[in-house]
Motif scaffolding. Sequence first.
Motif, short mmCIF file in Angstrom:
data_model
loop_
_atom_site.label_atom_id
_atom_site.label_comp_id
_atom_site.label_asym_id
_atom_site.label_seq_id
_atom_site.Cartn_x
_atom_site.Cartn_y
_atom_site.Cartn_z
N ARG A 85 -33.61 122.35 -5.44
CA ARG A 85 -32.25 122.87 -5.50
C ARG A 85 -31.29 121.76 -5.90
O ARG A 85 -31.38 120.64 -5.39
CB ARG A 85 -31.85 123.44 -4.14
N VAL A 86 -30.37 122.06 -6.81
CA VAL A 86 -29.37 121.09 -7.25
C VAL A 86 -28.30 121.01 -6.17
O VAL A 86 -27.68 122.02 -5.83
CB VAL A 86 -28.74 121.51 -8.60
N ILE A 87 -28.08 119.81 -5.62
CA ILE A 87 -27.08 119.66 -4.56
C ILE A 87 -25.84 118.91 -5.01
O ILE A 87 -24.79 119.03 -4.40
CB ILE A 87 -27.68 119.03 -3.28
N GLN A 93 -25.85 111.36 -13.29
CA GLN A 93 -26.92 111.62 -12.33
C GLN A 93 -26.79 112.97 -11.66
O GLN A 93 -25.72 113.56 -11.63
CB GLN A 93 -27.00 110.52 -11.28
N VAL A 94 -27.93 113.43 -11.12
CA VAL A 94 -27.99 114.70 -10.40
C VAL A 94 -28.82 114.46 -9.15
O VAL A 94 -29.84 113.79 -9.18
CB VAL A 94 -28.65 115.79 -11.26
N GLY A 101 -37.43 119.56 1.32
CA GLY A 101 -36.13 119.19 1.88
C GLY A 101 -35.77 117.74 1.67
O GLY A 101 -34.78 117.25 2.21
N GLN A 102 -36.55 117.03 0.85
CA GLN A 102 -36.31 115.61 0.59
C GLN A 102 -35.33 115.44 -0.58
O GLN A 102 -35.43 116.15 -1.57
CB GLN A 102 -37.62 114.90 0.26
N PRO A 103 -34.40 114.50 -0.49
CA PRO A 103 -33.47 114.26 -1.60
C PRO A 103 -34.15 113.49 -2.72
O PRO A 103 -34.97 112.61 -2.48
CB PRO A 103 -32.37 113.42 -0.95
N VAL A 104 -33.80 113.85 -3.95
CA VAL A 104 -34.30 113.18 -5.14
C VAL A 104 -33.11 112.98 -6.06
O VAL A 104 -32.36 113.92 -6.32
CB VAL A 104 -35.38 114.02 -5.87
N ARG A 118 -38.53 108.99 -3.25
CA ARG A 118 -37.62 109.78 -2.43
C ARG A 118 -36.67 108.90 -1.65
O ARG A 118 -36.38 109.15 -0.51
CB ARG A 118 -38.43 110.66 -1.48
N SER A 119 -36.14 107.89 -2.32
CA SER A 119 -35.24 106.98 -1.63
C SER A 119 -33.91 107.63 -1.33
O SER A 119 -33.18 107.17 -0.47
CB SER A 119 -35.03 105.72 -2.48
N GLY A 120 -33.57 108.68 -2.08
CA GLY A 120 -32.31 109.39 -1.84
C GLY A 120 -31.13 108.80 -2.58
O GLY A 120 -30.05 109.31 -2.57
#
Length: 121
Positions: A85-87, A93-94, A101-104, A118-120
């Motif tokens: 999902r695009v947050i 950047q995106v 549920g991990q940020p990318v 997956r450093s976020g």
Amino acid sequence: MAGNLIMKGFRLSVLTTALLVTLPALADPTRPPSPAEIRAWLGTETRTPAEPRWQLQSVMLADERRIAVINGQRVRIGESIDQARVIDISPGQVKLEDSDGQPVTLKIGTRFTAQPDRSGD
């Protein structure tokens, strides 16, 4: 007899057109096949580990609209692409949230594989 000759001429022109269309692809028989050609030949549609999962290609920002192009698909905040999902969409950047549920974070000009960092950031 004349109809038979016309039909043979038509078949010859179709064959010639087909050869002219496919000839550039056959120009270099020593060229190794691409991953897509290998998958098509084998009849598989699964992604190889070395193939990028997400590639950010473009970001378009306006006062009321933020659009990103990832893997050739236009997406907006809240929409999904390839089970992520695009947050957030910001200049260059995106930020995505993957199916775990991990940020990318995707940046223009970089690629993330099926096992992204997956450093976020």
